[in-house]
Design an enzyme around this catalytic site. Structure first.
Site, PDB file in Angstrom:
ATOM      1  N   GLY A   6       0.810  -1.244  -0.121  1.00  0.00           N
ATOM      2  CA  GLY A   6       0.037  -0.006   0.110  1.00  0.00           C
ATOM      3  C   GLY A   6       1.116   1.270   0.089  1.00  0.00           C
ATOM      4  N   SER A   7       0.634   2.279   0.703  1.00  0.00           N
ATOM      5  CA  SER A   7       0.891   3.568   0.547  1.00  0.00           C
ATOM      6  C   SER A   7       2.356   3.864   1.115  1.00  0.00           C
ATOM      7  CB  SER A   7       0.134   4.636   1.269  1.00  0.00           C
ATOM      8  OG  SER A   7      -1.160   4.536   0.433  1.00  0.00           O
ATOM      9  N   THR A   8       2.844   2.726   2.062  1.00  0.00           N
ATOM     10  CA  THR A   8       4.073   2.495   2.655  1.00  0.00           C
ATOM     11  C   THR A   8       5.056   2.758   1.756  1.00  0.00           C
ATOM     12  OG1 THR A   8       4.014   0.191   2.765  1.00  0.00           O
ATOM     13  CG2 THR A   8       3.136   1.452   4.821  1.00  0.00           C
TER      14      THR A   8
ATOM     15  N   LYS B 239       5.123   4.702  -0.823  1.00  0.00           N
ATOM     16  CA  LYS B 239       5.392   6.000  -1.433  1.00  0.00           C
ATOM     17  C   LYS B 239       6.774   6.742  -1.286  1.00  0.00           C
ATOM     18  CE  LYS B 239       0.424   6.823  -2.078  1.00  0.00           C
ATOM     19  NZ  LYS B 239      -0.929   7.089  -1.171  1.00  0.00           N
TER      20      LYS B 239
END
Lengths: 632, 362
Positions: A331-333, A335
């Site tokens: 997921g967004s980790t 980014k």
């Protein structure tokens, strides 16, 4: 006698007889010499062969099992030890009526149906004068009761042996693992193994089955000693001829702070979750948590069917080590890492802005890649995009980078590869590439798949351990250290403590060193920024730290529909991620948290991560293990 | 006149032979003490056997063997009758029917057969005619078959040899002897297939390859050879034979006591033992040579040669040269029956020697 027969001729008869007697005497001599020759052949010429045979007959080599090494945490807290355990054993030759004796024993010692069937099975396999265990793990009460009655039972004895014991129970089980009785499968593995010598296990009852107990099996086990015993034809002990003592296993000292580990496990409560905490500059694993946990003591002497089934069939799957085997979309980790790739490849500058209307569309395509914020974030630079976790910024950035560059950059942080941690069973996650997709699915890579990789969705998978290592690498500004649970191996015989030196696995050098600071600045803003996605957790924090929220979709949301956590069953809710490190410079701890079906990262995972940082940085003074008195 | 100490005998006993027998039975008790794991009860019982044996020997030595001649055919026929009775109503122990009211009639035949053959042949000039030879052979074969049927291969073998030694010493032609040996060789095949019991075949096969049945029939031979071989040149020492003390060696008090002896006293001890036996045998043969009539010399000669067969068969079997047949080592193996029989034999031999009549005495 004097009357002579006509033809009887005593002189001639005597002559013939004397002749025959002398011939017989000579023949006898020859036969006696045959015996002498035969004895000479056996006793002189073949002496060595028969001497060996005779020794093989009488000498039985009995193994002396070594004491297994102990396991201590970084502060010397005992995690795995050996305790005296009593079993009740029968020597059938000395018991008059086995059935009747068992019946009598069962009046004050519980003997279950399974004990009986095990006993019958072993009774058939044993050698003569070998005792057969009837009950294992007698309680202190049972030992006391039997000791009083002992004189009534000829051929029944209490046997005392060392049994592995984990005093802290379930705490840290996924890191420590457990030992169990050596099975047929273990024996086969030992035969095939080049490292483990099966003969060293002659007298051993246990072997490491999981976790550190399995990984450090050779160090922990020790060397089996030998007792040469003279036995008679029935195998009955006569006397000890020779003895070589066993060498106890080496003790392990861990990097794990068992108090921190315990704190985290209690913090997670009933959740299905995993937390990995690492000291970034060394790669030392401070805590490795997977919940639910289970009591390793159940496995030591063979777990009963009921307990095993309840563990194995539980929907929470407590036996799975989520920290190293749970592979989740990050997921967004991701980014922060994708942002760094954008800077490194010159696709973005720190200040270049992207317009976020709430969705992203590939040129000429209708499909809308939605942002988590329905109205969009508006104009976003890298800092803001990380702080607010803007999806559109990273959709576009990923598309501009392309999967090839994304793959090669992410791989440098350890994504898609096993970290090499010192416990078995680790999974490597997945960092997709064109080549991988062709190989795995036989289909070409589609540009849309690059887009979602930019926010850690799609094919990409990572374990909580990988996330912790990547976060630690980020906090280290590119120094990737191999994660290690064991700090030192203590040879109690030589009195030598061998420290495991941290391994530098990779050094990521970027074109400009300050790229790190831009990304870390964005992560700092996640918790300390005005619009940070996890700004609530850092309120009144006495120290500054960096973090990143993440949400891993469990189920795709059809186009045009919305995700409403309150409206769907818990097992379909998103997994909540949070990665963090602190302090900002020279971080002392990096942590990754995943809570399965926990919903949003900021709401569920971030407070846990913050609690871990607080506990470690505020409650535990930074301890230097080398100064510890290891006799503790 | 016979109690002259300067002579070689007193009380009609032959002193050299007596000395040899004393040495032997003393050595036997020493080995037995070890083989029986220092069980004194057993030693006392064996001493009782020895006392009975020596007593019987002394008693028989007082009788002039020629005085027995009228009784010989009746004892022989009575023995045959008892053997028949054994097969009809005898007790069975360990799979063979040998006992009648607690004793083995076959033991009587150990004297009855050589005496019968001697009596029959000595009556007429020697060497015997073929016709007499044939009848003598029948006298041997009948008890032989009856005993083999029990089955008791060891005793059958001993009785057959005692009879055959009489024939041999009586001077039958060598051509005939070799002819018969050749014939026996040729008949080995049918005997193997029709006469021998399976366990007997097993013993013979196992002899050539003990590993064929290491836990069964081969076990005795393997353990026995191991005991002997591991004794080496000077032995493991008295009471230190591990094969025997730890009970790997079966039948170590009886038929396999030679293995215990060889294990503990080594080749040196074996040579001493063989020396004593050789002394007794030579003395026995000397007595046979000195005998004055055919009956005495044939009887003494065949009895001493039978004694040799005991020794050779036992040692050869224990050291793995011959199949396992139940023959004890004379005066060493534990057991009353064979001991008493053997001592009785020495009584007869001594009597042959000490009842000679010298010309001056006539």
């Amino acid at each position: 006698m004097l009357s002579t027969h006509v033809i009887k001729n005593p002189t001639r008869e005597g002559k013939i007889f004397n002749n025959r007697v002398i011939i017989a005497w000579l023949m006898m001599l020859v036969f006696l010499l045959v015996i002498v020759a035969r004895l000479f052949f056996l006793q002189v010429i073949n002496y060595e062969e028969y001497k060996t045979k005779s020794n093989e007959n009488r000498i039985t080599i009995l193994p002396i099992p070594p004491t297994r090494g102990l396991i201590f945490d970084r502060n010397g807290v005992l995690i795995a030890e050996n305790r005296a355990s009593y079993s009740l054993e029968l020597i059938p030759e000395q018991v008059e009526n086995i059935d009747f004796t068992i019946q009598k024993i069962s009046k004050f010692i519980t003997i279950e149906e399974s004990d009986l069937s095990n006993f019958q099975k072993k009774l058939k396999q044993r050698r003569s004068f070998q005792s057969v265990p009837l009950r294992y793990r007698l309680t202190d009460d049972e030992v006391a009761r039997f000791s009083v009655q002992k004189h009534r039972f000829q051929g029944v004895e209490l046997k005392n042996h060392l049994s592995r014991y984990y005093p802290l129970g379930a705490i840290g089980v996924h890191a420590i693992g457990y030992v169990g009785r050596i099975s047929k499968k273990d024996e086969k593995l030992m035969e095939e193994s080049n490292e483990i010598d099966k003969s060293n296990y002659e007298g051993s009852k246990y072997i490491g089955k999981a976790g550190l107990e399995a990984y450090y099996e050779i160090e922990l086990h020790g060397k089996t000693g030998i007792r040469k015993v003279e036995t008679d034809v029935r195998g009955k002990f006569v006397q000890v001829l020779d003895r070589t003592d066993s060498v106890p296993g080496k003790n392990l000292y861990l990097n794990i702070d068992i108090d921190l580990q315990k704190y985290i496990e209690e913090l997670l409560g009933e959740e299905r979750a995993a937390v990995v905490a690492i000291e970034p500059e060394s790669g030392n694993v401070l805590a490795l948590v997977s919940m639910p946990n289970y009591d390793p003591n159940l496995f030591v002497n063979g777990i009963d069917h009921k307990s095993y089934n309840s563990l194995n069939l539980s929907p929470d799957r407590p036996l799975i080590n989520r920290a190293i085997r749970g592979q989740y979309p990050p997921g967004s980790t991701v980014k922060a890492f994708v942002g760094l790739a954008g800077l490194e490849y010159g696709v973005r500058t720190p200040h270049k802005r992207t317009w976020c209307p709430g969705f992203y569309r590939l040129k000429g395509k209708k499909h809308r890649y939605r942002d988590w914020k329905r109205g969009g974030h508006g104009s976003m630079d890298l800092h803001g995009a990380i702080e607010q976790s803007c999806d559109v910024y990273f959709y576009e950035l990923a598309h501009d980078l392309g999967i090839d560059r994304l793959h090669s950059f992410m791989t440098r942080f350890g994504f898609g590869k096993k970290t090499g941690i010192d416990i078995p069973g680790e999974k490597g996650g997945l960092m997709p590439s064109r080549e991988w997709k062709q190989r795995r699915h036989g289909v070409v890579w589609y540009p849309g798949e690059t887009v979602i990789t930019g926010i850690g969705q799609g094919f990409m998978l990572a374990t909580p351990l990988q996330m912790a290592v990547a976060t630690a690498t980020l906090s280290n500004r590119g120094q990737l250290k191999q994660p290690r649970i064991v700090f030192a191996i203590d040879d109690v015989i030589l009195n030598e403590m061998a420290t495991v030196t941290p391994t530098q696995k990779n050094t990521i050098i970027l074109k400009r060193g300050n790229y790190w600071e831009h990304v870390i600045g964005g992560m700092k803003a996640v918790v300390h920024g005005r619009r940070g996605t996890a700004r609530r957790v850092a309120k009144n924090s006495p120290y500054r730290f960096a973090g990143k929220t993440g949400t891993a979709q469990v189920r795709g949301i059809p186009q045009g529909q919305r995700y409403d956590p309150n409206n769907i069953p818990k097992e379909h809710r998103d997994h909540a991620w949070f990665v963090a490190f602190a302090p900002l410079d020279r971080a002392r701890i990096a942590v990754s948290v995943i809570v399965e079906n926990g919903g949003g990262g900021s709401k569920t995972a971030a407070p846990i991560a913050k609690a871990v940082l607080d506990y470690y940085l505020l409650k535990r003074s930074p301890l230097v293990l080398a100064n510890n008195d290891r006799s503790q | 006149m016979q109690t002259n100490w300067n002579n070689n005998h007193f009380l009609h006993l032959d002193k050299p032979l007596l000395l040899g027998l004393f040495l032997l039975s003393g050595l036997g008790l020493v080995v037995l003490y070890s083989a029986a794991n220092q069980n004194t009860d057993l030693i006392i019982r064996q001493m009782i056997h020895l006392a009975i044996g020596f007593g019987l020997m002394i008693a028989l030595a007082q009788i002039r063997v020629q005085a027995l001649i009228p009784w010989v055919p009746w004892v022989y026929l009575g023995g045959i009758l008892l053997l028949v009775l054994v097969l009809l109503i005898g007790e069975t122990r360990n799979g063979s029917q040998r006992w009648l009211f607690g004793f083995q009639p076959s033991e009587i035949m150990k004297f009855a057969v050589p005496m019968m053959v001697t009596w029959y042949l000595a009556e007429k000039p020697l060497p015997p005619s073929y016709g007499r030879l044939f009848l003598a052979a029948i006298m041997i074969v009948i008890p032989l078959l009856l005993i083999a049927k029990q089955p008791d291969l060891g005793t059958a073998l001993l009785i057959a040899s005692s009879g055959l030694f009489v024939l041999l010493l009586a001077g039958i032609s060598w051509y005939f002897v070799f002819g018969v040996i050749t014939l026996l060789g040729l008949s080995a095949y049918p005997i193997w297939h029709s006469v021998l019991h399976d366990y007997q075949k097993g013993r013979i096969l196992t002899l050539f390859d003990p590993e064929r049945d290491p836990l069964g029939a081969g076990y005795h031979i393997i353990q026995s050879k191991t005991a002997i071989g591991s004794g080496g040149f000077d032995g493991k020492g008295w009471l230190n034979g591990t094969q025997s003390i730890l009970e790997f060696l079966p039948e170590r008090k009886t038929d396999f006591i030679f293995a215990v002896y060889s294990e503990e006293l080594g080749l040196v001890g074996v040579l001493v033992l063989l020396g004593i036996y050789f002394f007794i045998l030579s003395r026995g043969m000397y007595i046979a040579l000195q005998a004055q009539d055919s009956f005495g010399r044939l009887l003494a000669g065949s009895l001493i040669l039978t004694f040799f067969v005991y020794i050779f068969v036992n040692m050869a079997m224990v050291s793995g040269l011959l199949p396992v047949v139940g023959v004890p080592l004379p005066l060493i193996s534990y057991g009353g029956t064979s001991l008493v029989t053997l001592m009785a034999g020495f009584g007869f031999i001594m009597a042959v020697h000490t009842h000679r009549r010298f010309l001056s005495e006539r």
